[in-house]
Write an enzyme that holds these catalytic residues in place. Structure first.
Site, short mmCIF file in Angstrom:
data_model
loop_
_atom_site.label_atom_id
_atom_site.label_comp_id
_atom_site.label_asym_id
_atom_site.label_seq_id
_atom_site.Cartn_x
_atom_site.Cartn_y
_atom_site.Cartn_z
N HIS A 97 -71.88 -28.83 29.81
CA HIS A 97 -71.93 -29.09 28.37
C HIS A 97 -70.68 -28.50 27.71
CE1 HIS A 97 -76.02 -30.74 28.22
NE2 HIS A 97 -76.21 -29.97 29.28
N ARG A 98 -70.04 -29.27 26.87
CA ARG A 98 -68.80 -28.85 26.22
C ARG A 98 -69.08 -28.11 24.91
NH1 ARG A 98 -68.00 -29.52 30.71
NH2 ARG A 98 -66.51 -30.96 31.68
N ARG A 148 -81.43 -31.89 27.20
CA ARG A 148 -82.08 -31.02 28.18
C ARG A 148 -83.51 -30.63 27.81
NH1 ARG A 148 -79.19 -31.06 32.98
NH2 ARG A 148 -76.96 -30.91 32.52
N SER A 194 -69.63 -32.88 12.20
CA SER A 194 -68.55 -31.90 12.34
C SER A 194 -68.71 -30.76 11.33
CB SER A 194 -67.19 -32.57 12.14
OG SER A 194 -67.07 -33.09 10.81
N GLN A 220 -71.80 -12.97 34.30
CA GLN A 220 -71.79 -11.84 35.22
C GLN A 220 -71.11 -12.25 36.53
OE1 GLN A 220 -75.62 -10.65 36.83
NE2 GLN A 220 -75.08 -8.50 36.56
N LEU A 251 -73.81 -25.16 15.97
CA LEU A 251 -75.09 -25.84 15.79
C LEU A 251 -75.04 -27.28 16.28
CD1 LEU A 251 -77.99 -25.76 14.83
CD2 LEU A 251 -77.19 -26.26 12.51
N ARG A 291 -68.06 -11.32 41.92
CA ARG A 291 -66.87 -10.73 42.55
C ARG A 291 -66.76 -9.25 42.22
NH1 ARG A 291 -60.44 -12.13 41.41
NH2 ARG A 291 -59.64 -11.00 43.24
#
Length: 255
Positions: free
Chosen positions: A123-124, A220, A98, A131, A210, A134
């Protein structure tokens, strides 16, 4: 309309404030101020957050009073860097992560497919400005000149790659023509966009701390089963963070 490649650029990151810099210049040892200049500013912020949890000193006093100990001495754990590096390693390995959420990085992400975007937003603790299909019009005669798209490398890896590539490009052309014709018939851009494919590229401004970036990279990066495009995104984000703050490299290697 054209095929595009992913490009990521760091456009901003957490830095110490001018007020705090002036306090350090006035009160800290000259060597400490020199040590944290530029590439060590993020470390100074991380050190402030970490030591606030354990020190009797106030947050504004920590680098002033403890900076010489942490930035002026070699690491005592037998690894590279200073005592600041050692402390951050200890915190990272003990999962007190944290404290590194206070370091944030802002990225310009250009040429990411809508398919990869749907994976990215799972991912939170990231912030996104994407972009809009609409409000940005993607007709052939609009300023965009049509939508750009991403072609998976696997298309070129098929036995008859030329025909596969032509098939893919024809699908993109058909989607563009359908979009254009719907617009010509009076369908608004916000509804005509429904025919645009997952391959359609978009531009994003993305911000993450970070801890969140390291968590994203661990899930990923190449070799973890991630699809090629989001793995490429993870690699480029990693490279941008390390270029800005070289001391973070070891933590990308350890996740």
């Amino acid at each position: 309309m054209s095929e595009v490649n992913l490009n990521v650029m760091l456009i901003g990151k957490t830095q110490i404030s001018q007020k705090f810099a002036e306090k350090l210049a006035a009160e800290a040892k000259r060597e400490v101020v020199e040590d944290i200049a530029e590439e060590k500013e993020a470390q100074a912020i991380a050190l402030t957050a970490i030591r606030t949890c354990y020190s009797a000193n106030k947050p504004t006093e920590i680098v002033v009073k403890e900076g010489d100990k942490y930035f002026g001495r070699s690491a005592t754990d037998g690894e590279v860097g200073t005592e600041a590096d050692r402390l951050i390693r200890h915190i990272m390995r003990s999962k007190h992560t944290s404290t590194i959420e206070h370091l944030t990085y802002n990225f310009a992400v250009e040429g990411l497919s809508r398919s990869a975007l749907s994976q990215l937003t799972r991912h939170r603790f990231f912030s996104f400005s994407v972009q809009s299909q609409r409000y940005v019009k993607f007709g052939s005669d609009d300023r965009t000149g049509g939508f750009d798209y991403v072609m998976p490398p696997s298309v070129l890896g098929t036995p008859n790659s030329f025909l596969s590539k032509q098939l893919f490009k024809r699908a993109m052309k058909n989607a563009q023509e359908s979009y254009d014709k719907l617009r010509e018939r009076g369908v608004p851009a916000e509804d005509a966009r429904f025919v645009l494919p997952n391959a359609a590229a978009c531009n994003i401004v993305m911000t993450g701390n970070l801890r969140a970036i390291l968590d994203f990279y661990s899930k990923r990066k190449k070799g973890r089963g991630a699809q090629w495009e989001i793995a490429d995104l993870a690699d480029q984000i990693r490279a941008e963070v390390i270029e800005a703050d070289p001391w973070t490299e070891q933590f990308f290697e350890e996740v």
